[in-house]
Design a protein around this motif. Structure first.
Motif, mmCIF file in Angstrom:
data_model
loop_
_atom_site.group_PDB
_atom_site.id
_atom_site.type_symbol
_atom_site.label_atom_id
_atom_site.label_comp_id
_atom_site.label_asym_id
_atom_site.label_seq_id
_atom_site.Cartn_x
_atom_site.Cartn_y
_atom_site.Cartn_z
ATOM 1 N N ASN A 7 0.856 -1.179 0.000
ATOM 2 C CA ASN A 7 0.000 0.000 0.000
ATOM 3 C C ASN A 7 0.898 1.237 0.000
ATOM 4 O OD1 ASN A 7 -1.233 2.239 1.805
ATOM 5 N ND2 ASN A 7 -3.031 1.083 1.124
ATOM 6 N N ILE A 8 0.566 2.216 -0.847
ATOM 7 C CA ILE A 8 1.417 3.403 -0.981
ATOM 8 C C ILE A 8 1.591 4.127 0.347
ATOM 9 C CG2 ILE A 8 1.555 5.721 -1.987
ATOM 10 C CD1 ILE A 8 2.402 3.569 -3.902
ATOM 11 N N GLU A 9 0.522 4.284 1.106
ATOM 12 C CA GLU A 9 0.626 5.002 2.378
ATOM 13 C C GLU A 9 1.523 4.264 3.364
ATOM 14 O OE1 GLU A 9 -3.185 5.901 3.949
ATOM 15 O OE2 GLU A 9 -3.596 7.491 2.492
ATOM 16 N N LEU A 10 1.483 2.927 3.354
ATOM 17 C CA LEU A 10 2.352 2.166 4.242
ATOM 18 C C LEU A 10 3.812 2.313 3.826
ATOM 19 C CD1 LEU A 10 0.335 -1.161 4.758
ATOM 20 C CD2 LEU A 10 0.109 1.045 5.917
ATOM 21 N N LEU A 11 4.070 2.301 2.525
ATOM 22 C CA LEU A 11 5.433 2.495 2.041
ATOM 23 C C LEU A 11 5.925 3.901 2.363
ATOM 24 C CD1 LEU A 11 5.363 0.720 -1.457
ATOM 25 C CD2 LEU A 11 6.325 -0.142 0.697
ATOM 26 N N GLU A 12 5.046 4.893 2.239
ATOM 27 C CA GLU A 12 5.431 6.269 2.587
ATOM 28 C C GLU A 12 5.857 6.357 4.040
ATOM 29 O OE1 GLU A 12 2.672 9.027 -0.393
ATOM 30 O OE2 GLU A 12 1.912 8.407 1.575
ATOM 31 N N ALA A 13 5.110 5.696 4.930
ATOM 32 C CA ALA A 13 5.447 5.730 6.355
ATOM 33 C C ALA A 13 6.799 5.068 6.596
ATOM 34 C CB ALA A 13 4.354 5.032 7.161
ATOM 35 N N VAL A 37 1.707 6.573 12.244
ATOM 36 C CA VAL A 37 2.890 6.063 11.551
ATOM 37 C C VAL A 37 3.312 4.722 12.131
ATOM 38 C CG1 VAL A 37 5.328 6.496 11.042
ATOM 39 C CG2 VAL A 37 3.674 8.364 10.895
ATOM 40 N N SER A 38 3.286 4.582 13.452
ATOM 41 C CA SER A 38 3.660 3.319 14.094
ATOM 42 C C SER A 38 2.725 2.196 13.664
ATOM 43 C CB SER A 38 3.626 3.466 15.619
ATOM 44 O OG SER A 38 4.583 4.418 16.056
ATOM 45 N N THR A 39 1.443 2.504 13.587
ATOM 46 C CA THR A 39 0.469 1.499 13.145
ATOM 47 C C THR A 39 0.718 1.095 11.698
ATOM 48 O OG1 THR A 39 -1.215 2.337 14.670
ATOM 49 C CG2 THR A 39 -1.985 1.038 12.796
ATOM 50 N N GLN A 40 1.024 2.070 10.846
ATOM 51 C CA GLN A 40 1.276 1.759 9.446
ATOM 52 C C GLN A 40 2.542 0.921 9.282
ATOM 53 O OE1 GLN A 40 1.088 5.833 8.014
ATOM 54 N NE2 GLN A 40 -0.930 5.472 7.102
ATOM 55 N N LEU A 41 3.562 1.199 10.077
ATOM 56 C CA LEU A 41 4.765 0.365 10.050
ATOM 57 C C LEU A 41 4.440 -1.070 10.451
ATOM 58 C CD1 LEU A 41 7.657 2.508 11.588
ATOM 59 C CD2 LEU A 41 7.508 1.614 9.271
ATOM 60 N N ARG A 42 3.642 -1.239 11.498
ATOM 61 C CA ARG A 42 3.268 -2.569 11.968
ATOM 62 C C ARG A 42 2.465 -3.315 10.901
ATOM 63 N NH1 ARG A 42 1.233 -1.033 16.186
ATOM 64 N NH2 ARG A 42 -0.999 -1.083 15.673
ATOM 65 N N ARG A 43 1.545 -2.617 10.249
ATOM 66 C CA ARG A 43 0.750 -3.247 9.194
ATOM 67 C C ARG A 43 1.630 -3.674 8.026
ATOM 68 N NH1 ARG A 43 -3.665 0.904 7.580
ATOM 69 N NH2 ARG A 43 -4.008 -0.676 5.950
ATOM 70 N N LEU A 44 2.616 -2.846 7.674
ATOM 71 C CA LEU A 44 3.514 -3.210 6.576
ATOM 72 C C LEU A 44 4.339 -4.438 6.939
ATOM 73 C CD1 LEU A 44 4.619 -2.490 3.774
ATOM 74 C CD2 LEU A 44 6.290 -1.006 4.885
ATOM 75 N N GLU A 45 4.839 -4.492 8.168
ATOM 76 C CA GLU A 45 5.598 -5.658 8.597
ATOM 77 C C GLU A 45 4.736 -6.919 8.578
ATOM 78 O OE1 GLU A 45 9.122 -3.985 11.472
ATOM 79 O OE2 GLU A 45 7.117 -4.169 12.351
ATOM 80 N N GLU A 46 3.459 -6.778 8.917
ATOM 81 C CA GLU A 46 2.551 -7.928 8.862
ATOM 82 C C GLU A 46 2.375 -8.418 7.438
ATOM 83 O OE1 GLU A 46 -0.958 -6.424 10.684
ATOM 84 O OE2 GLU A 46 -0.191 -6.615 12.757
ATOM 85 N N ARG A 47 2.301 -7.484 6.485
ATOM 86 C CA ARG A 47 2.148 -7.873 5.080
ATOM 87 C C ARG A 47 3.420 -8.519 4.539
ATOM 88 N NH1 ARG A 47 -1.739 -3.600 1.861
ATOM 89 N NH2 ARG A 47 -3.315 -3.410 3.490
ATOM 90 N N VAL A 48 4.562 -7.995 4.954
ATOM 91 C CA VAL A 48 5.836 -8.553 4.505
ATOM 92 C C VAL A 48 6.097 -9.892 5.184
ATOM 93 C CG1 VAL A 48 8.344 -8.195 4.505
ATOM 94 C CG2 VAL A 48 6.814 -6.306 3.950
ATOM 95 N N GLY A 49 5.638 -10.023 6.425
ATOM 96 C CA GLY A 49 5.866 -11.259 7.169
ATOM 97 C C GLY A 49 7.216 -11.306 7.847
ATOM 98 N N LYS A 50 7.911 -10.190 7.874
ATOM 99 C CA LYS A 50 9.227 -10.105 8.496
ATOM 100 C C LYS A 50 9.368 -8.743 9.159
ATOM 101 C CE LYS A 50 11.519 -12.893 4.908
ATOM 102 N NZ LYS A 50 12.599 -12.892 3.884
#
Length: 302
Positions: A7-13, A37-50
């Motif tokens: 997601n673009i917003e997650l990558l921006e964060a 921002v912290s929530t978006q970072l956590r969501r991105l890590e969940e999508r990446v799985g790492k």
């Protein structure tokens, strides 16, 4: 393992934190709250799985996965921003003559102008590469429409001034014994007095070994071991050694760059460039850019 869609917003964060060094500053840059921002970072890590960022009480560092994603994320965001610009840009037709300092002539700022003409295929771009004093004179004579140049004390200081660090650059083969051999640009280059004042404060002796109007010639001279030069970040090459206070060299003040336009009535092309170039200029000399080297961002919690 299947990676979720980005997601673009997650990558921006994520990129903002990697560049700002902490969540608070990243939130300010994005106009988002720190919890967001912290929530978006956590969501991105969940999508990446790492995990993408290692956190402890004092520092934050990109993980191996974070470094990989950072490289791709910056490219994705750049393409995203270019697409938005192309879709939202007005129809422009005509010629614009811009000026650049030599140390940016083959770097990221030139690519900004090249991207501009890609977005506006009916615009002809003329580019002059010169020292800042010449660019200011050409602006006064209405020979160019717009220039990125060092701030001039004789002209009104424009809004959106961007600072760029100065460095002592040398090669490993150059001796650092007094008197120091200097590679400098001729008057009225402001780097000269900054270098002289800093060396005098440090009690060092020097002599002017090479004087050149060419940044490229100065870079070759430094690489050859002929002497030490005072150069902005945009002129630092691979193979240069940067001298710092622990090497016995005093820190140098930052230079100030700004966007200047001619005194006569501007065209819609120049108006558009001036409005959009300030953010691009800041981006071009941000720590993530090629002007600061290809280094992993140093992430620290503040």
């Amino acid at each position: 393992m299947t990676i979720g869609r980005f997601n673009i917003e997650l990558l921006e964060a994520f990129v903002a934190v990697a560049e700002a060094g902490n969540v608070t500053h990243a939130g300010s840059k994005l106009n988002r709250t720190q919890p967001c921002v912290s929530t978006q970072l956590r969501r991105l890590e969940e999508r990446v799985g790492k995990p993408l960022i290692e956190r402890n009480a004092r520092t934050m560092n990109l993980t191996a996965a974070g470094r990989i994603l950072y490289q791709h994320a910056t490219d994705i965001l750049k393409s995203h921003d270019e697409a938005r610009l192309r879709l939202s840009a007005p129809e422009l037709t005509g010629t614009v003559h811009v000026g650049l300092p030599e140390w940016y002539a083959t770097g990221q700022l030139q690519s900004i102008f090249c991207n501009f003409v890609k977005i506006h295929p009916n615009v002809k771009l003329e580019m002059t590469v010169a020292d800042s004093a010449t660019l200011h004179e050409m602006l006064s004579n209405n020979e160019i429409n717009l220039a990125i140049a060092l701030v001039s004390p004789s002209r009104a200081k424009p809004a959106g001034v961007v600072e760029e660090p100065l460095h002592w650059a040398v090669s490993e083969s150059c001796p650092l014994t007094d008197p120091l051999p200097l590679i400098l640009f001729p008057e009225p280059c402001p780097f000269r007095e900054l270098a002289f004042s800093a060396l005098a404060r440090a009690g060092k002796q020097w002599y002017e070994r090479i004087t050149t109007t060419s940044v490229a010639a100065a870079q070759v001279a430094v690489l050859s071991g002929a002497g030490i030069s005072c150069l902005p970040s945009g002129a630092i090459l691979d193979g240069f050694k940067i001298l710092k206070e622990h090497n016995g060299f005093p820190s140098l003040p930052s230079t100030e760059l700004a966007i200047y336009t001619q005194s006569k009535t501007q065209s819609p092309i120049v108006d558009y460039l001036e409005v959009h170039l300030n953010d691009l200029l800041e981006s071009a000399i941000a720590p993530r850019s090629a002007l600061a080297g290809k280094m992993q961002p140093d992430l620290r919690v503040v």
